[in-house]
Structures are given as structure tokens and as C-alpha cells.
Motif scaffolding. Structure first.
Motif, mmCIF file in Angstrom:
data_model
loop_
_atom_site.group_PDB
_atom_site.id
_atom_site.type_symbol
_atom_site.label_atom_id
_atom_site.label_comp_id
_atom_site.label_asym_id
_atom_site.label_seq_id
_atom_site.Cartn_x
_atom_site.Cartn_y
_atom_site.Cartn_z
ATOM 1 N N SER A 1 0.829 -1.204 0.000
ATOM 2 C CA SER A 1 0.000 0.000 0.000
ATOM 3 C C SER A 1 0.866 1.258 0.000
ATOM 4 O O SER A 1 0.634 2.196 -0.767
ATOM 5 C CB SER A 1 -0.919 -0.019 1.226
ATOM 6 O OG SER A 1 -1.683 1.184 1.295
ATOM 7 N N ARG A 2 1.891 1.230 0.865
ATOM 8 C CA ARG A 2 2.805 2.381 0.934
ATOM 9 C C ARG A 2 3.563 2.544 -0.380
ATOM 10 O O ARG A 2 3.694 3.653 -0.905
ATOM 11 C CB ARG A 2 3.771 2.172 2.084
ATOM 12 C CG ARG A 2 4.806 3.266 2.257
ATOM 13 C CD ARG A 2 5.766 2.898 3.378
ATOM 14 N NE ARG A 2 6.806 3.900 3.531
ATOM 15 C CZ ARG A 2 7.855 3.768 4.363
ATOM 16 N NH1 ARG A 2 7.963 2.658 5.110
ATOM 17 N NH2 ARG A 2 8.760 4.716 4.448
ATOM 18 N N THR B 1 1.146 3.817 -3.136
ATOM 19 C CA THR B 1 0.762 5.224 -2.932
ATOM 20 C C THR B 1 1.894 6.155 -3.341
ATOM 21 O O THR B 1 1.677 7.141 -4.072
ATOM 22 C CB THR B 1 0.396 5.468 -1.456
ATOM 23 O OG1 THR B 1 -0.707 4.620 -1.108
ATOM 24 C CG2 THR B 1 0.021 6.916 -1.241
#
Length: 588
Positions: free
Chosen positions: A53-54, A57
Motif C-alpha cells: 500500500s505504501r 501510494t
């Protein structure tokens, strides 16, 4: 107005909206690379931590920064180009206004001022280094400097001394590059004697002015050879090493960047720097180098544009310092002269010279009569006309029109009363129609053309009135000196039709052949009927018909009278007349 501050001032005046957009895009173009570096570092950190996710993003953030950098760069180039064009237009209008506002031409005939005004015009013709290019070059320079500063701040978060070292090394290298750029700019603008000499030989070998003599005297190889020798000498000075300081500055920058990268990598291998931070710091060094390179590339262009701006400023200062504001007359000159023109104790010297061209001159020209002025070259004949036109002010004495001194009259209104044919009429690279009509929105000048004996000139042109009088344009033609002189006379007679009452003919037959001169002689009384006329000529066939003739010698009137009276006086005029008559008798 000097340097960056002066440019910012004129750029704001030229287009505030474009200025704001350009500055904003510069900021975004500089911030986007640093944002990309930080984002990629975070992507690497996310991958290392298995945080999809990091990583995702920050990958999107990095892509956004790249897209922002591309869009901001495109908009910056477009807005800077448009702003630069507006800046050049404003500067050109300012120079034209400064040069044309003074009613006289004293400032233009002062050698130093005229040279600087020419320089001012040249700065706006050099497309590759016009002042307006600063809008683009400063953008590149500022972007590179901002990137360097941001990179130093990012690295200072890792080791403060590494960030400071990068800034110091980068600023030093940029300074040395700027010194070299100034030397190069000086070469391009002929600041050195060798550069000016090289430009002179280039003009000598490529322009029409000297083409005939260069070929007739067999000088092409000489000119080309001297140009080559001068170029070699000039380049030797420009390209020779400028000392050890630039090399030392580059070496220090290389040590800081390479040493910093090695330090970060070693610490990362030792496990003291995370993978994400390692990617960020290594990329920061590379981005900083890119910023320094961008600043270096923009530096030369910036120095060239700044040099043109300084030359432009020098031209404006020269015009301002050489003109002396005087109270503008307001009295209308309608109907003048009704009684006559009077020169009273007039003396005159040109700028920068102590020689008196006219000395205590007293002369009365009755309205509606013709006056001929003769004398040797340099006697002051043309200077008298320039004073009458208000192009200069007398050093001493006054000029009165119907007892009203010339400075009291509205100078533009007075000049509308004048129709002047100078010895070398203005040659406009425009149509024959525009050359005669000269911007006056009135009736067609056919009558004036016929009275000047120039109808045949226009009829012989391939497109008649619409033919452009310059071979530099498609379908254009060149005229002979005599043909231009007849068009100049038509222009003056057209001004008479529009209300001028004073006709000035300065050597009206200088470029005419014998037949054309005889025709002018035959038409003289008709051309000058009812006008106050001043004729300057060495041709006595024209002079002898004037109501009165004055002989000038070293700025003074030594003889005055009609043709017959001066012949009877048997002085200077009679001697010159007999010399000219004898020459024609010998030819016969």
C-alpha cells in the motif's frame, strides 16, 4: 534599470499575468524533481518493508511529480517565451520613444550617443541574445539553483555537513562558470578589440557597401585572411585556460558528490541507513548535479542577455544625457510665414565641436520670395536649413517667423509649413506611392509627381505606384540617384499641396543628368511661385533664377543680391559663375 532587478521591473510592466505564471511554473519545475526523489525513496522503503500500500501510494505520488514536472516545464517555456517577446517589444518602444521625443537631432548626430543608440537597436535584433530571453534563461538558472538548495536541505537531514558541503561546492562551481560566461559574452559583443576587429572584417567582406572596391582592388583573400587571423587570436583568448580555480571548483564538487554517494552506500551496506533513505540520498546527489548542469547551461545565455540589457541601458542613458529639455512652444504656425523669416545674429556649432559653422548671421527672407544660398563645402548652407527646421537650436542669436521666435511656435505645426528636399532624400523600402505620400492620409499625389517631372519614373516601374523601391523584396526595384531625387521633389511638392508654404531645396540637381537639370531649370519659377523658397545649390543655372542670392563663406554672408547685381559686383559669386560657365563652354 540594471541586471536582474531591472529585468524584473520591465517584465512586470510588460505582462503581469505572464510574469506570475512564469514564476509559479519555475517554482513547480524546481520542486517536482525533489518530490520525485522523495517519492521513489518511499517506494523503495515500502518494497523493502513489504508494504504494498505504501509503495503503491508513493509510486503514484512520484508519477504525479513527474507529470507535474513535464506540465510545469511546458507551461514555463510557453509563458517565458511570450513574456520575453512582450519585454522586447516594450524595450524597443521605450528606445524609439526616447530617441524620437526630442524635437531636434542633436543627440543623434553626437558620435558617442549615435554609437550607443545603434548598440541599443542591435540588442533587439540579436534573436539569440535579446533581453527578453532572460525570461527563459533566468527560469532555467533559478530552477537549477532551487534544485541545488533543496538538495542541500535534504542531505542536511542525513549529515548537516554533507548538505552544507554540497551547497558550498555547487555555488563555487556556479560562480566560476559565471565568470567564464561573462568572458564569453564579452567576446560575442565585441568588448575586446580583437572581437570588434573580427566583426569589422566580417562586415567588410559580406556587405554591399564595400563590395565594389574589395573586388576591384583584389582584396577578397586579404579580407578573409585577416578575418581568420583575428578569429584565431580572439579564440586563443576566449578558449585558453582561465586559471586553476575553475578546475579546483569542479574537482571539489566531484569529491563532495562521489564521496557523499560512497558514504551513503557504505552506511547502507552496514545497515545504518535504510534502503528507502539510501535511494533518496543517492538520487538527491544526482538531481543536484542535474540542477548545477542546468544552471551552467543557462548561465551563458543569461550573461549574454544581461549584456544586451546593459548595452540597451547605456543607449537610453546616452540619449537622456545628450538631450536638454526645453520649454515646448505652443503658438500655432498656421499661415506662416506671412511677412518673412529672419535670422538675427545666429551662430552655431555642432555637438562636440568648437568650430562655428555659422557666425553672427543676419538674414531676412521675405515671404513669397526665393532665396538661393551658395558657398564652398562647409560654409554652413545645410546647417542654416537644419536650424530653420528646428532640428538644432542656435548657439547664439534667434530665428523669427513673422517676428515670433521659433522656440515659441509649436514645432510640429511649424514643420507642417515646411516642404524640404534634402541632398540625400530618404529612401523608404516601401511602395513608390508611400515614398511620395509619406503617410499623409490625403489625396493621391499624381499632381505633385507631374510637377516634379517624376511621372516617367513611376510609369517605368513594373507595378507602377505599388512597386516596392528596394531590390531586397520580391518584385522590388532599385532607383538611380536622380530618380530618387525627383521622387523627393514630388514628396515636397505634395507637402505643399497639403499646406506647406516654405519650400527648401538642398542641392536639387545634384544627382540629375543634364536633361533633367534643364527641365528643373525650366520649371523652377512655376515650382516656387507663391512660396517662400530656399535653394542651396552649386548649379548656377538654378541659382540665378532666385529673387535674391547670398554667398556664405565660413559661416558669414559675404555677398547678397540678385544674379545680375552679383555679376556686376564682380566678387566671389561672379568668379564662381564664370568658372562654371567656362567649363561648359570648354565642353561645347
Amino acid at each position: 534599470m540594471t541586471g536582474f532587478r531591472g529585468f524584473v521591473s520591465v517584465a512586470w510592466r510588460s505582462g503581469r499575468g505572464l510574469f506570475v505564471v512564469t514564476v509559479a511554473m519555475i517554482a513547480l519545475s524546481a520542486a517536482a524533481p525533489i518530490g520525485t526523489v522523495v517519492a521513489i525513496g518511499q517506494v523503495v522503503a515500502g518494497v523493502a518493508d513489504a508494504d504494498s500500500s505504501r509503495a503503491t501510494t508513493w509510486a503514484l505520488v512520484g508519477a504525479g511529480c513527474l507529470l507535474l514536472q513535464w506540465i510545469a516545464g511546458t507551461l514555463q517555456r510557453a509563458s517565458a517565451t511570450a513574456l520575453g517577446e512582450q519585454v522586447d517589444a516594450v524595450l524597443q518602444h521605450d528606445l524609439m520613444r526616447a530617441v524620437s521625443v526630442p524635437g531636434g537631432v542633436r543627440h543623434l548626430e553626437d558620435p558617442a550617443t549615435a554609437a550607443l543608440v545603434e548598440v541599443g537597436r542591435d540588442t533587439l535584433r540579436a534573436d539569440w541574445a535579446r533581453p527578453g530571453r532572460l525570461a527563459s534563461t533566468i527560469g532555467g538558472l533559478a530552477t537549477g539553483r532551487i534544485v541545488l538548495l533543496a538538495s542541500g536541505i535534504v542531505l542536511a537531514g542525513y549529515r548537516w555537513w554533507l548538505g552544507v558541503g554540497l551547497l558550498v561546492a555547487g555555488v563555487w562551481a556556479a560562480y566560476e562558470d559565471r565568470v567564464a560566461s561573462r568572458t564569453e559574452a564579452g567576446h560575442h559583443y565585441g568588448a575586446s578589440e580583437s572581437a570588434r576587429r573580427m566583426r569589422y572584417f566580417d562586415d567588410l567582406g559580406t556587405t554591399p557597401a564595400a563590395a565594389k572596391e574589395i573586388r576591384v582592388f583584389g582584396l577578397p583573400d586579404f579580407v578573409v585572411g585577416r578575418h581568420g587571423e583575428t578569429w584565431t587570436a580572439t579564440m586563443r583568448g576566449v578558449l585558453s585556460p582561465s586559471g586553476r580555480r575553475p578546475l579546483i571548483a569542479t574537482a571539489v564538487l566531484g569529491v563532495v558528490v562521489l564521496g557523499g554517494i560512497v558514504l551513503v552506500v557504505r552506511e547502507a551496506v552496514a545497515g545504518r541507513v535504510p534502503a528507502g533513505a539510501t535511494a533518496t540520498y543517492v538520487q538527491t546527489f544526482l538531481v543536484a548535479l542535474g540542477g548545477i548542469q542546468q544552471s551552467s547551461w543557462s548561465g551563458l545565455q543569461t550573461e549574454l542577455a544581461l549584456a544586451t540589457l546593459e548595452r540597451y541601458d547605456a543607449a537610453l542613458r546616452a540619449v537622456a544625457s545628450s538631450t536638454h529639455p526645453a520649454a515646448a512652444g505652443t503658438r500655432p504656425a498656421t499661415g506662416m510665414p506671412a511677412r518673412g523669416i529672419a535670422f538675427r545674429g545666429v551662430s552655431f556649432s555642432y555637438p562636440g565641436s568648437n568650430r562655428q559653422v555659422l557666425r553672427d548671421l543676419d538674414l531676412v527672407i521675405p515671404a513669397g520670395q526665393s532665396l538661393a544660398v551658395v558657398g564652398a563645402n562647409g560654409a554652413g548652407k545645410t546647417s542654416l536649413v537644419k536650424l530653420l527646421c528646428g532640428l538644432y537650436e542656435p548657439t547664439r542669436g534667434t530665428i523669427a517667423i513673422d517676428e515670433t521666435e521659433l522656440p515659441e511656435l509649436d514645432v510640429n505645426d511649424w514643420r507642417r509649413r515646411l516642404a524640404v528636399v534634402f541632398q540625400h532624400p530618404l529612401r523608404l523600402p516601401m511602395s513608390a506611392y508611400d515614398n511620395v505620400r509619406f503617410g499623409r492620409a490625403a489625396a493621391a499625389p499624381d499632381t505633385a509627381l507631374d510637377r516634379a517631372g517624376a511621372t516617367s519614373v513611376v510609369e517605368a516601374l513594373p507595378n507602377g505606384w505599388q512597386t516596392v523601391l528596394s531590390a531586397e523584396f520580391d518584385g522590388g526595384v532599385e532607383l538611380s540617384g536622380g530618380e530618387w531625387q525627383r521622387l523627393g521633389l514630388a514628396r515636397a511638392l505634395y507637402a505643399v499641396e497639403q499646406g506647406a508654404s516654405v519650400l527648401v531645396l538642398d542641392e536639387p540637381a545634384a544627382h540629375l543628368d543634364a536633361r533633367s537639370e534643364a527641365e528643373l531649370y525650366r520649371r523652377f519659377l512655376d515650382l516656387t511661385a507663391g512660396l517662400t523658397t530656399i535653394v542651396i545649390s552649386h548649379r548656377f543655372s538654378t541659382v540665378r533664377q532666385a529673387s535674391s542670392i547670398v554667398v556664405l563663406d565660413e559661416g558669414r554672408i559675404v555677398e547678397q543680391g540678385s544674379h545680375d547685381e552679383l555679376l556686376e559686383l564682380d566678387g566671389t559669386y561672379a568668379h564662381l559663375f564664370r568658372l562654371q560657365a567656362a567649363r561648359f563652354e570648354d565642353l561645347a
